[in-house]
Design a protein around this motif. Structure first.
Motif, PDB file in Angstrom:
ATOM      1  N   PRO A 187      84.028 -86.071   9.729  1.00 35.86           N
ATOM      2  CA  PRO A 187      83.242 -85.092   8.967  1.00 35.86           C
ATOM      3  C   PRO A 187      81.749 -85.105   9.263  1.00 35.86           C
ATOM      4  CG  PRO A 187      83.852 -86.938   7.583  1.00 35.86           C
ATOM      5  CD  PRO A 187      84.591 -87.126   8.878  1.00 35.86           C
ATOM      6  N   VAL A 188      81.253 -86.178   9.853  1.00 39.30           N
ATOM      7  CA  VAL A 188      79.816 -86.279  10.137  1.00 39.30           C
ATOM      8  C   VAL A 188      79.555 -86.351  11.641  1.00 39.30           C
ATOM      9  CG1 VAL A 188      77.712 -87.624   9.772  1.00 39.30           C
ATOM     10  CG2 VAL A 188      79.404 -87.410   7.927  1.00 39.30           C
ATOM     11  N   GLN A 189      80.258 -87.221  12.312  1.00 35.34           N
ATOM     12  CA  GLN A 189      80.099 -87.405  13.754  1.00 35.34           C
ATOM     13  C   GLN A 189      81.056 -86.449  14.473  1.00 35.34           C
ATOM     14  OE1 GLN A 189      81.027 -91.554  14.164  1.00 35.34           O
ATOM     15  NE2 GLN A 189      79.370 -92.191  12.810  1.00 35.34           N
ATOM     16  N   ASN A 190      80.598 -85.232  14.738  1.00 33.83           N
ATOM     17  CA  ASN A 190      81.514 -84.168  15.162  1.00 33.83           C
ATOM     18  C   ASN A 190      82.124 -84.427  16.531  1.00 33.83           C
ATOM     19  OD1 ASN A 190      78.781 -83.387  16.271  1.00 33.83           O
ATOM     20  ND2 ASN A 190      80.031 -81.774  17.196  1.00 33.83           N
ATOM     21  N   GLU A 191      81.530 -85.301  17.330  1.00 35.08           N
ATOM     22  CA  GLU A 191      82.117 -85.592  18.636  1.00 35.08           C
ATOM     23  C   GLU A 191      83.183 -86.681  18.568  1.00 35.08           C
ATOM     24  OE1 GLU A 191      79.154 -86.171  21.685  1.00 35.08           O
ATOM     25  OE2 GLU A 191      79.097 -83.997  21.995  1.00 35.08           O
ATOM     26  N   THR A 192      83.382 -87.225  17.375  1.00 35.42           N
ATOM     27  CA  THR A 192      84.485 -88.175  17.177  1.00 35.42           C
ATOM     28  C   THR A 192      85.692 -87.401  16.670  1.00 35.42           C
ATOM     29  OG1 THR A 192      83.017 -90.039  16.719  1.00 35.42           O
ATOM     30  CG2 THR A 192      85.267 -90.188  15.887  1.00 35.42           C
ATOM     31  N   ILE A 193      86.734 -87.420  17.476  1.00 35.12           N
ATOM     32  CA  ILE A 193      87.941 -86.645  17.199  1.00 35.12           C
ATOM     33  C   ILE A 193      89.148 -87.538  17.440  1.00 35.12           C
ATOM     34  CG2 ILE A 193      89.225 -84.536  17.725  1.00 35.12           C
ATOM     35  CD1 ILE A 193      86.619 -83.562  19.136  1.00 35.12           C
ATOM     36  N   TYR A 194      90.149 -87.399  16.584  1.00 38.48           N
ATOM     37  CA  TYR A 194      91.407 -88.122  16.743  1.00 38.48           C
ATOM     38  C   TYR A 194      92.495 -87.142  17.166  1.00 38.48           C
ATOM     39  CZ  TYR A 194      88.903 -91.781  14.266  1.00 38.48           C
ATOM     40  OH  TYR A 194      87.982 -92.721  13.901  1.00 38.48           O
ATOM     41  N   LEU A 195      93.392 -87.648  17.980  1.00 34.45           N
ATOM     42  CA  LEU A 195      94.430 -86.807  18.567  1.00 34.45           C
ATOM     43  C   LEU A 195      95.797 -87.433  18.300  1.00 34.45           C
ATOM     44  CD1 LEU A 195      94.401 -84.258  20.422  1.00 34.45           C
ATOM     45  CD2 LEU A 195      94.620 -85.820  22.361  1.00 34.45           C
ATOM     46  N   ALA A 196      96.706 -86.639  17.741  1.00 35.21           N
ATOM     47  CA  ALA A 196      98.090 -87.069  17.544  1.00 35.21           C
ATOM     48  C   ALA A 196      98.934 -86.505  18.677  1.00 35.21           C
ATOM     49  CB  ALA A 196      98.617 -86.569  16.202  1.00 35.21           C
ATOM     50  N   THR A 197      99.661 -87.368  19.389  1.00 33.01           N
ATOM     51  CA  THR A 197     100.429 -86.938  20.552  1.00 33.01           C
ATOM     52  C   THR A 197     101.807 -87.603  20.567  1.00 33.01           C
ATOM     53  OG1 THR A 197      99.970 -88.670  22.215  1.00 33.01           O
ATOM     54  CG2 THR A 197      98.215 -87.081  21.772  1.00 33.01           C
ATOM     55  N   THR A 198     102.603 -87.190  21.547  1.00 33.82           N
ATOM     56  CA  THR A 198     103.933 -87.771  21.696  1.00 33.82           C
ATOM     57  C   THR A 198     103.901 -89.206  22.203  1.00 33.82           C
ATOM     58  OG1 THR A 198     103.993 -86.642  23.829  1.00 33.82           O
ATOM     59  CG2 THR A 198     105.229 -85.635  22.029  1.00 33.82           C
ATOM     60  N   VAL A 199     102.758 -89.683  22.643  1.00 34.60           N
ATOM     61  CA  VAL A 199     102.671 -91.083  23.062  1.00 34.60           C
ATOM     62  C   VAL A 199     101.638 -91.850  22.240  1.00 34.60           C
ATOM     63  CG1 VAL A 199     103.534 -90.695  25.387  1.00 34.60           C
ATOM     64  CG2 VAL A 199     101.084 -90.505  24.958  1.00 34.60           C
ATOM     65  N   GLY A 200     101.319 -91.348  21.051  1.00 30.77           N
ATOM     66  CA  GLY A 200     100.476 -92.122  20.160  1.00 30.77           C
ATOM     67  C   GLY A 200      99.177 -91.448  19.763  1.00 30.77           C
ATOM     68  N   GLY A 235      99.133-102.134  16.251  1.00 25.18           N
ATOM     69  CA  GLY A 235      99.930-102.186  15.034  1.00 25.18           C
ATOM     70  C   GLY A 235     100.980-101.106  14.940  1.00 25.18           C
ATOM     71  N   MET A 236     101.031-100.213  15.934  1.00 29.53           N
ATOM     72  CA  MET A 236     101.981 -99.105  15.910  1.00 29.53           C
ATOM     73  C   MET A 236     102.877 -99.138  17.151  1.00 29.53           C
ATOM     74  SD  MET A 236     101.088 -95.047  15.367  1.00 29.53           S
ATOM     75  CE  MET A 236      99.764 -95.258  14.177  1.00 29.53           C
ATOM     76  N   LYS A 237     103.103-100.333  17.681  1.00 27.54           N
ATOM     77  CA  LYS A 237     103.773-100.445  18.976  1.00 27.54           C
ATOM     78  C   LYS A 237     105.226 -99.992  18.956  1.00 27.54           C
ATOM     79  CE  LYS A 237     104.973-105.305  18.146  1.00 27.54           C
ATOM     80  NZ  LYS A 237     104.846-106.687  18.646  1.00 27.54           N
ATOM     81  N   GLU A 238     105.887-100.035  17.784  1.00 29.88           N
ATOM     82  CA  GLU A 238     107.295 -99.667  17.750  1.00 29.88           C
ATOM     83  C   GLU A 238     107.523 -98.175  17.631  1.00 29.88           C
ATOM     84  OE1 GLU A 238     106.538-102.022  14.286  1.00 29.88           O
ATOM     85  OE2 GLU A 238     105.196-100.426  14.947  1.00 29.88           O
ATOM     86  N   VAL A 239     106.444 -97.400  17.430  1.00 24.75           N
ATOM     87  CA  VAL A 239     106.556 -95.949  17.308  1.00 24.75           C
ATOM     88  C   VAL A 239     105.590 -95.309  18.297  1.00 24.75           C
ATOM     89  CG1 VAL A 239     106.168 -93.950  15.821  1.00 24.75           C
ATOM     90  CG2 VAL A 239     107.290 -95.985  14.916  1.00 24.75           C
ATOM     91  N   HIS A 240     106.069 -94.341  19.032  1.00 25.79           N
ATOM     92  CA  HIS A 240     105.217 -93.687  20.023  1.00 25.79           C
ATOM     93  C   HIS A 240     104.827 -92.267  19.621  1.00 25.79           C
ATOM     94  CE1 HIS A 240     105.692 -96.847  23.047  1.00 25.79           C
ATOM     95  NE2 HIS A 240     106.931 -96.936  22.615  1.00 25.79           N
ATOM     96  N   ILE A 241     105.752 -91.520  19.032  1.00 26.92           N
ATOM     97  CA  ILE A 241     105.455 -90.127  18.715  1.00 26.92           C
ATOM     98  C   ILE A 241     104.689 -90.037  17.404  1.00 26.92           C
ATOM     99  CG2 ILE A 241     106.434 -87.884  18.141  1.00 26.92           C
ATOM    100  CD1 ILE A 241     108.722 -88.467  19.960  1.00 26.92           C
ATOM    101  N   VAL A 242     103.437 -89.584  17.475  1.00 27.06           N
ATOM    102  CA  VAL A 242     102.632 -89.339  16.282  1.00 27.06           C
ATOM    103  C   VAL A 242     102.589 -87.823  16.092  1.00 27.06           C
ATOM    104  CG1 VAL A 242     100.410 -89.652  15.153  1.00 27.06           C
ATOM    105  CG2 VAL A 242     101.311 -91.427  16.674  1.00 27.06           C
ATOM    106  N   VAL A 243     103.180 -87.367  15.011  1.00 26.26           N
ATOM    107  CA  VAL A 243     103.346 -85.933  14.772  1.00 26.26           C
ATOM    108  C   VAL A 243     102.151 -85.354  14.019  1.00 26.26           C
ATOM    109  CG1 VAL A 243     104.863 -84.168  13.777  1.00 26.26           C
ATOM    110  CG2 VAL A 243     105.843 -86.271  14.727  1.00 26.26           C
TER     111      VAL A 243
END
Length: 354
Positions: free
Chosen positions: A130-143, A160-168
């Motif tokens: 919300p403040v640092q507009n160039e910081t963006i997170y991406l949800a993908t099929t590999v994490g 900490g998320m090694k057992e799951v790859h697809i982040v929807v």
């Protein structure tokens, strides 16, 4: 073949097959009226973007006329997002070619994929700091991936998320940007350190012994209450869930909904006890935080809902995208819907802003 590779391939196959079946056959091949994503301008209600299977569309007049931007070199556009602080900057996620960025309201697009794994096959969602507009997170099929420079370079954030790859899906606490939630094919995760590490938070959501089952619950969407940010909603393949304690535990709500496949959730920005869900039974609305529900499908030609958004400027203004019959608008809080045809005009230089 190593077991974890087999499991990952199984998850990817299930995700792609699920998208194709839910979005109809045309969504995975020929041109269709499937609306994959809607991105509203944060300040100008007349400007918004639509991602279909074929291209990104933009309107500057509330949907009366449209510009069509080609679908780049990928097979299809899967999601589109507007930078909330610099709304001339637009991002598109694709199937097969990761991320594109436009600095000029969609007139020009360039790939922004440095650091993304070569096998990122499906970009599901962008989440902006919300403040640092160039910081963006991406949800993908590999994490989960993160950029701190507007997409020039991406870093994987999967500790900490090694057992799951697809982040929807992902969501961020607007008052505490380090607090993030991720919805996956293996339930929900939470990060309290800006995605540096993740903790599984499935209590009440799905039993641990069912995570690897072939029909295990998957989280399709996550939405944080904009005022009471300890409240989070999770729309899943098997119902709607709510937490009031930052995902320490979840409670199932919406048992009376006519269909338990929830594809999208939208929360009223000023009255968060009012929320909407979309899925295979159309749009449903609750005014009591999810205790009771009412169908809001007047005017919809199909009840197969893909995406749903509320205008930040006018909460009575909603748009919903369907699988197969296009885009709809409501100006009365979902009571009535009117179809908004995508009648593209040739892309041209911006006439009035971005």
């Amino acid at each position: 073949m190593r077991p974890h590779v087999f499991v990952h391939m199984r998850y990817v196959l299930r995700q792609v097959l699920g998208v194709c079946l839910f979005a109809s056959l045309s969504a995975c091949g020929e041109a269709s009226e499937t609306i994959a994503s809607i991105a509203l301008h944060p300040a100008n209600a007349n400007i918004f973007y639509i991602a279909t299977n074929d291209a990104v569309y933009k309107t500057r007049d509330g949907g009366q006329t449209w510009e069509k931007f080609p679908s780049f070199s990928s097979r299809r556009v899967t999601t589109v997002a507007v930078d909330p602080q610099l709304p001339a900057t637009v991002y598109a996620g694709t199937m097969g070619d990761a991320v594109y960025k436009s600095p000029d309201g969609g007139q020009h697009w360039l790939p922004h994929n440095v650091g993304l794994k070569e096998h990122v096959s499906y970009v599901n969602q962008f989440v902006f700091h919300p403040v640092q507009n160039e910081t963006i997170y991406l949800a993908t099929t590999v994490g989960v991936f993160r950029t701190t420079d507007g997409g020039r370079v991406w870093d994987e954030q999967m500790a900490g998320m090694k057992e799951v790859h697809i982040v929807v899906a992902m969501a961020m606490d607007p008052g505490n940007p380090k607090l993030l939630y991720a919805g996956t094919t293996g339930g929900a995760y939470r990060s309290r350190d800006g995605a540096a590490s993740w903790q599984k938070v499935n209590k009440g959501l799905i039993p641990e012994d069912l995570l690897d089952a072939s029909l295990a619950l998957g989280v399709n969407t996550l939405v944080v209450d904009p005022i009471h940010t300890n409240i989070v909603y999770a729309g899943t393949t098997k119902g709607l869930f709510k937490t009031t304690n930052e995902a320490e535990s979840w409670t199932r709500i919406g048992e009376s909904l006519p269909d338990q496949y929830i594809s999208c959730v939208a929360v009223h920005p000023a009255q968060p006890s009012t929320l909407y869900v979309g899925g295979r039974a159309g749009v449903q609305k609750s005014t009591d935080g999810g205790t009771t529900w009412q169908a809001m499908n007047q005017g919809l030609a199909t009840l197969n809902i893909r995406t749903l958004v509320i205008s930040p400027r006018d909460p009575n203004l909603l748009y919903t995208g369907t699988n197969g019959s296009g885009l709809y608008r409501s100006t009365d809080g979902g009571t009535n819907w009117t179809r908004v045809p995508l009648a593209p005009q040739p892309a041209a230089a911006p006439a009035q802003g971005y």
